[in-house]
Scaffold this motif. Structure first.
Motif, PDB file in Angstrom:
ATOM      1  N   VAL A  24      36.921  45.142  41.500  1.00  0.00           N
ATOM      2  CA  VAL A  24      38.153  45.334  40.718  1.00  0.00           C
ATOM      3  C   VAL A  24      39.281  44.531  41.371  1.00  0.00           C
ATOM      4  O   VAL A  24      40.042  45.034  42.201  1.00  0.00           O
ATOM      5  N   SER A  25      39.346  43.258  41.011  1.00  0.00           N
ATOM      6  CA  SER A  25      40.378  42.374  41.556  1.00  0.00           C
ATOM      7  C   SER A  25      40.413  41.120  40.685  1.00  0.00           C
ATOM      8  O   SER A  25      39.527  40.917  39.834  1.00  0.00           O
ATOM      9  N   ALA A  26      41.422  40.289  40.938  1.00  0.00           N
ATOM     10  CA  ALA A  26      41.496  39.011  40.226  1.00  0.00           C
ATOM     11  C   ALA A  26      40.244  38.186  40.533  1.00  0.00           C
ATOM     12  O   ALA A  26      39.767  37.417  39.692  1.00  0.00           O
ATOM     13  N   TYR A  27      39.686  38.372  41.738  1.00  0.00           N
ATOM     14  CA  TYR A  27      38.449  37.661  42.086  1.00  0.00           C
ATOM     15  C   TYR A  27      37.301  38.126  41.180  1.00  0.00           C
ATOM     16  O   TYR A  27      36.525  37.316  40.665  1.00  0.00           O
ATOM     17  N   GLY A  28      37.197  39.442  40.985  1.00  0.00           N
ATOM     18  CA  GLY A  28      36.154  39.986  40.116  1.00  0.00           C
ATOM     19  C   GLY A  28      36.255  39.427  38.699  1.00  0.00           C
ATOM     20  O   GLY A  28      35.245  39.085  38.074  1.00  0.00           O
ATOM     21  N   VAL A  29      37.489  39.298  38.215  1.00  0.00           N
ATOM     22  CA  VAL A  29      37.691  38.748  36.862  1.00  0.00           C
ATOM     23  C   VAL A  29      37.272  37.275  36.854  1.00  0.00           C
ATOM     24  O   VAL A  29      36.557  36.819  35.950  1.00  0.00           O
ATOM     25  N   ALA A  30      37.686  36.543  37.888  1.00  0.00           N
ATOM     26  CA  ALA A  30      37.333  35.115  37.974  1.00  0.00           C
ATOM     27  C   ALA A  30      35.810  34.938  37.993  1.00  0.00           C
ATOM     28  O   ALA A  30      35.274  34.025  37.362  1.00  0.00           O
ATOM     29  N   ALA A  76      51.130  39.086  44.489  1.00  0.00           N
ATOM     30  CA  ALA A  76      50.607  40.157  45.354  1.00  0.00           C
ATOM     31  C   ALA A  76      49.159  39.900  45.759  1.00  0.00           C
ATOM     32  O   ALA A  76      48.655  40.524  46.691  1.00  0.00           O
ATOM     33  N   ASP A  77      48.488  38.982  45.046  1.00  0.00           N
ATOM     34  CA  ASP A  77      47.057  38.743  45.285  1.00  0.00           C
ATOM     35  C   ASP A  77      46.767  37.390  45.921  1.00  0.00           C
ATOM     36  O   ASP A  77      45.608  36.951  45.919  1.00  0.00           O
ATOM     37  N   VAL A  78      47.800  36.731  46.480  1.00  0.00           N
ATOM     38  CA  VAL A  78      47.571  35.368  47.017  1.00  0.00           C
ATOM     39  C   VAL A  78      46.437  35.317  48.037  1.00  0.00           C
ATOM     40  O   VAL A  78      45.766  34.296  48.160  1.00  0.00           O
ATOM     41  N   LYS A  79      46.211  36.412  48.707  1.00  0.00           N
ATOM     42  CA  LYS A  79      45.124  36.408  49.709  1.00  0.00           C
ATOM     43  C   LYS A  79      43.749  36.176  49.065  1.00  0.00           C
ATOM     44  O   LYS A  79      42.790  35.830  49.755  1.00  0.00           O
ATOM     45  N   PRO A 135      41.608  31.791  48.390  1.00  0.00           N
ATOM     46  CA  PRO A 135      40.451  31.038  48.913  1.00  0.00           C
ATOM     47  C   PRO A 135      39.119  31.500  48.317  1.00  0.00           C
ATOM     48  O   PRO A 135      38.260  30.670  48.018  1.00  0.00           O
ATOM     49  N   ARG A 136      38.974  32.807  48.102  1.00  0.00           N
ATOM     50  CA  ARG A 136      37.698  33.294  47.532  1.00  0.00           C
ATOM     51  C   ARG A 136      37.537  32.808  46.093  1.00  0.00           C
ATOM     52  O   ARG A 136      36.442  32.432  45.674  1.00  0.00           O
ATOM     53  N   ILE A 137      38.626  32.840  45.332  1.00  0.00           N
ATOM     54  CA  ILE A 137      38.524  32.391  43.923  1.00  0.00           C
ATOM     55  C   ILE A 137      38.215  30.890  43.891  1.00  0.00           C
ATOM     56  O   ILE A 137      37.407  30.425  43.089  1.00  0.00           O
ATOM     57  N   ILE A 145      37.228  27.398  40.934  1.00  0.00           N
ATOM     58  CA  ILE A 145      38.343  27.669  40.006  1.00  0.00           C
ATOM     59  C   ILE A 145      39.649  27.442  40.753  1.00  0.00           C
ATOM     60  O   ILE A 145      39.829  27.941  41.869  1.00  0.00           O
ATOM     61  N   LYS A 146      40.555  26.676  40.129  1.00  0.00           N
ATOM     62  CA  LYS A 146      41.871  26.453  40.742  1.00  0.00           C
ATOM     63  C   LYS A 146      42.700  27.723  40.613  1.00  0.00           C
ATOM     64  O   LYS A 146      42.528  28.486  39.652  1.00  0.00           O
TER      65      LYS A 146
END
Ligand code: FO1
Length: 309
Positions: A246-252, A267-270, A273-275, A280-281
């Motif tokens: 459940v994160s922007a990474y999960g959506v990506a 808030a999610d800049v950390k 690198p994973r995304i 994906i840029k």
């Protein structure tokens, strides 16, 4: 042409901004119909209506759905007659459902009915239901299998989610214009909608995912998850049930096979690198859309990223 994939409330905020920064006639919106339900003999298409009312400037901005200043006399009377009135259908909203149902009973498709309703309400953008074939997002829970709207509204997201599936999707074709809108777009926008029950059903329609993979246009998504939580609704519960982070990474990750750029919250800049390891840029900004200014600013950024070469 700008083509957007959209659910209901979250998507409409961005769409409201987009029509301020591009000619509304340049916008085509492909809308989820997995939430569609039949109530009182009427065909109800919540996400199509939310997008339509928003682009017509008629939506109840506080709730994000229904007509602003609507009344509920009809529903109150139905309740008096003993009907279950868990889904709050306003009087003006009911007129849409009556009109749509009559058009479809007369043989028109959902696409044709949607075009007539949006034209009558003064919408200049093109609103395309994802399919004219019936697809229903179903939620498997500890209290049984139910439609998404039953889970969301009737049961207030309380049952524990075990799985989600899209009933009817195997036989569903994209509605006319859907694949073309992806092929001909200059930019494709994946709105900040629930990836499981809003964007997921659209991606599951035969040919849509392939069209996205092949698309000439850059594809930009705005994350509906900020700081590990959805802005609104049950995306966290549904993603977790499907084993997705459940994160922007999960959506990506769910969009990794076609997505070019992910717009995430500051808030999610950390997660950047994973995304980026998914190819994906990433662009980070404030993605909460409260005011019209927020919506316009985010829409501008989406277009700027989408048009970059
Ligand atoms: N959402 C609710 O939480 N409660 C309601 O009673 C409700 C009624 C409703 C009526 C028409 C409509 O177009 C939408 C409505 N929604 C309601 C919102 C909607 O069902 C969901 O937010 C979306 O389906 C999610 O994308």
């Amino acid at each position: 042409m700008i083509t957007a994939l959209a659910g209901g409330v979250g998507a409409s905020k961005l769409l409201r901004g987009l029509v301020e920064v591009v000619d509304p006639r340049e916008l085509t919106v492909i809308v989820n119909t997995g939430d569609d339900i039949d109530l009182f003999g009427l065909y109800i298409s919540p996400d199509v209506d939310i997008v339509t009312y928003t682009l017509a400037g008629l939506v109840d901005e506080e709730k994000g759905w229904g007509f602003k200043d609507d009344t509920f006399h009809c529903l109150e009377t139905l309740k008096l007659y003993g009907y279950d009135t868990w889904f709050k259908l306003g009087d003006r909203d009911l007129a849409t459902h009556i009109h749509r149902t009559l058009l479809m009973k007369a043989g028109l498709t959902l696409s044709q009915a949607t075009a007539m309703i949006s034209k009558a309400l003064g919408v200049r953008s093109k609103i395309l239901p994802m399919s004219n074939d019936r697809v229903t997002s179903m939620v498997k829970t500890d209290r049984g299998v139910m439609t998404f709207e039953e889970y969301l509204v009737k049961h207030s997201m309380v049952p524990e989610v075990r799985d989600v599936f899209y009933a009817g999707v195997e036989d569903a074709k994209p509605a006319p214009g859907v694949v073309e809108a992806l092929e001909e777009a200059k930019v494709i926008v994946i709105c900040p909608s629930n990836p499981v029950v809003s964007i997921g059903p659209i991606l599951s329609i035969r040919g849509v995912r392939d069209a996205l993979r092949r698309a000439q246009a850059r594809i930009v998504a705005v994350s509906p998850i900020i700081g590990g939580r959805p802005v609104k609704g049950p995306a966290d519960k549904l993603m977790r049930a499907l084993g997705v982070e459940v994160s922007a990474y999960g959506v990506a990750e769910m969009y990794r096979d076609f997505l070019d750029i992910m717009l995430i919250d500051e808030a999610d800049v950390k997660l950047r690198p994973r995304i980026e390891t998914l190819g994906i840029k990433v662009a980070a900004t404030s993605t909460l859309m409260k005011s019209l200014e927020d919506k316009i600013r985010l829409a501008r950024l989406v277009l700027k990223e989408g048009l970059k070469h």
